[in-house]
Design an enzyme around this catalytic site. Structure first.
Site, mmCIF file in Angstrom:
data_model
loop_
_atom_site.group_PDB
_atom_site.id
_atom_site.type_symbol
_atom_site.label_atom_id
_atom_site.label_comp_id
_atom_site.label_asym_id
_atom_site.label_seq_id
_atom_site.Cartn_x
_atom_site.Cartn_y
_atom_site.Cartn_z
ATOM 1 N N ILE A 199 36.957 -37.471 113.501
ATOM 2 C CA ILE A 199 36.871 -38.903 113.741
ATOM 3 C C ILE A 199 35.659 -39.499 113.023
ATOM 4 C CG2 ILE A 199 35.670 -38.494 115.945
ATOM 5 C CD1 ILE A 199 36.981 -41.094 116.992
ATOM 6 N N CYS A 200 35.848 -40.711 112.476
ATOM 7 C CA CYS A 200 34.802 -41.524 111.874
ATOM 8 C C CYS A 200 34.165 -40.825 110.669
ATOM 9 C CB CYS A 200 33.758 -41.908 112.917
ATOM 10 S SG CYS A 200 32.729 -43.316 112.419
#
Length: 310
Positions: A199-200
């Site tokens: 994620i991210c």
């Protein structure tokens, strides 16, 4: 007063205005910088969007999730300023809340077993669920397992894990992308058909899978194999937004490099232009674009694991 004096006076006026408006990065006692007050109001709210999803048939088996974290705290910007970073607590803790509800245990790893570094300034202080799971994991975060030891001693025979989870925060760009042991671990997970969850800025760590093997006796040259995620689509924190972050004082300067560009060079398609809470699954690679995606990312990952294992 000459032209230079006028320019200097104008710059001082702008700098003072930025300080008054809370647009300047905040210097810490260590001399590093944290995001400006105004950028934190936008990017680090005091409560998350965790929705407390209940899972009808939680997992009761013995497969666990391996969480890969950074053990480095400071990123040096192009201008020499140091950014006080680490893993983002929301992108770590909200998925962990879903994994716990879905019945999964999580082991914490860093490259050498040094403690996990967390962006404490992004901790959502009014979110009791996040604060509770953070307290539960504090011991594991302070005393994680070593990726190097696992790869050397346990990986070949291990059947303990169902997924590799890499939370974000700019700290995921420190140490992990150039860690050959992590590269070996990611390729092993891919070959063993494990899920990869990132994620991210977490996808920056996937770059390690393109490195040479840490074992000098391994004759497989990286030039003879494709990047394991070549041809995959994913979402991640986009380069265009990272380039804007210094303008709002979130970063104390321009980043030294951009991970999404390097992933694209290896054949990955980054499928988003903004960090607006998007998630994506391509085969067994599940991704989210930032902290706004943490809830849906955790839920999508938990459901995918339950569907595979139950």
């Amino acid at each position: 007063m000459n032209i230079q004096d006028l320019l200097d006076k104008a710059k001082d006026t702008v700098d003072k205005a930025k300080g008054t408006l809370g647009l300047e990065p905040q210097e810490t006692e260590s001399g590093a910088y944290q995001p400006s007050k105004s950028s934190l109001k936008i990017a680090a709210p005091n409560k998350t969007n965790y929705d407390n999803t209940e899972y009808d048939n939680p997992y009761t088996g013995n497969k666990k999730i391996m969480m890969i974290c950074t053990e480095e705290q400071y990123m040096t910007m192009e201008n020499g300023n140091k950014f006080d970073t680490g893993n983002h607590p929301v992108e770590m803790m909200v998925p962990l809340l879903h994994f716990k509800k879905a019945g999964f245990d999580v082991d914490v790893f860093t490259p050498t077993g040094e403690s996990v570094k967390v962006e404490q300034w992004a901790m959502p202080e009014d979110d009791e669920d996040v604060k509770q799971i953070y307290a539960e994991y504090k011991s594991k975060l302070n005393n994680p397992k070593s990726i190097a030891d696992f790869v050397k001693n346990d990986m070949a025979d291990s059947t303990d894990y169902a997924a590799i989870f890499i939370p974000g925060g700019h700290g995921a760009m420190l140490g992990l992308p150039e860690d050959k042991n992590l590269g070996e671990l990611l390729r092993w997970g891919y070959d063993k058909d494990l899920f990869t969850l990132a994620i991210c800025h977490g996808p920056a760590a996937l770059l390690a899978a393109d490195l040479e093997s840490p074992d000098s006796s391994d004759k497989t040259d990286k030039a003879e194999r494709d990047f394991i995620f070549k041809g995959y689509k994913m979402v991640a924190f986009p380069t265009a937004m990272d380039k804007q972050m210094p303008k709002i004082g979130y970063l104390p300067g321009t980043l030294p490099w951009y991970f999404a560009e390097k992933l694209e060079d290896l054949g990955v398609t980054i499928d988003n232009k903004l960090a607006s809470g998007q998630t994506h699954q391509d085969r067994k690679l599940i991704s989210g674009d930032g902290p706004l995606a943490a809830n849906d990312f955790g839920k999508m990952s938990a459901k995918a694991l339950l569907k595979e294992l139950n």
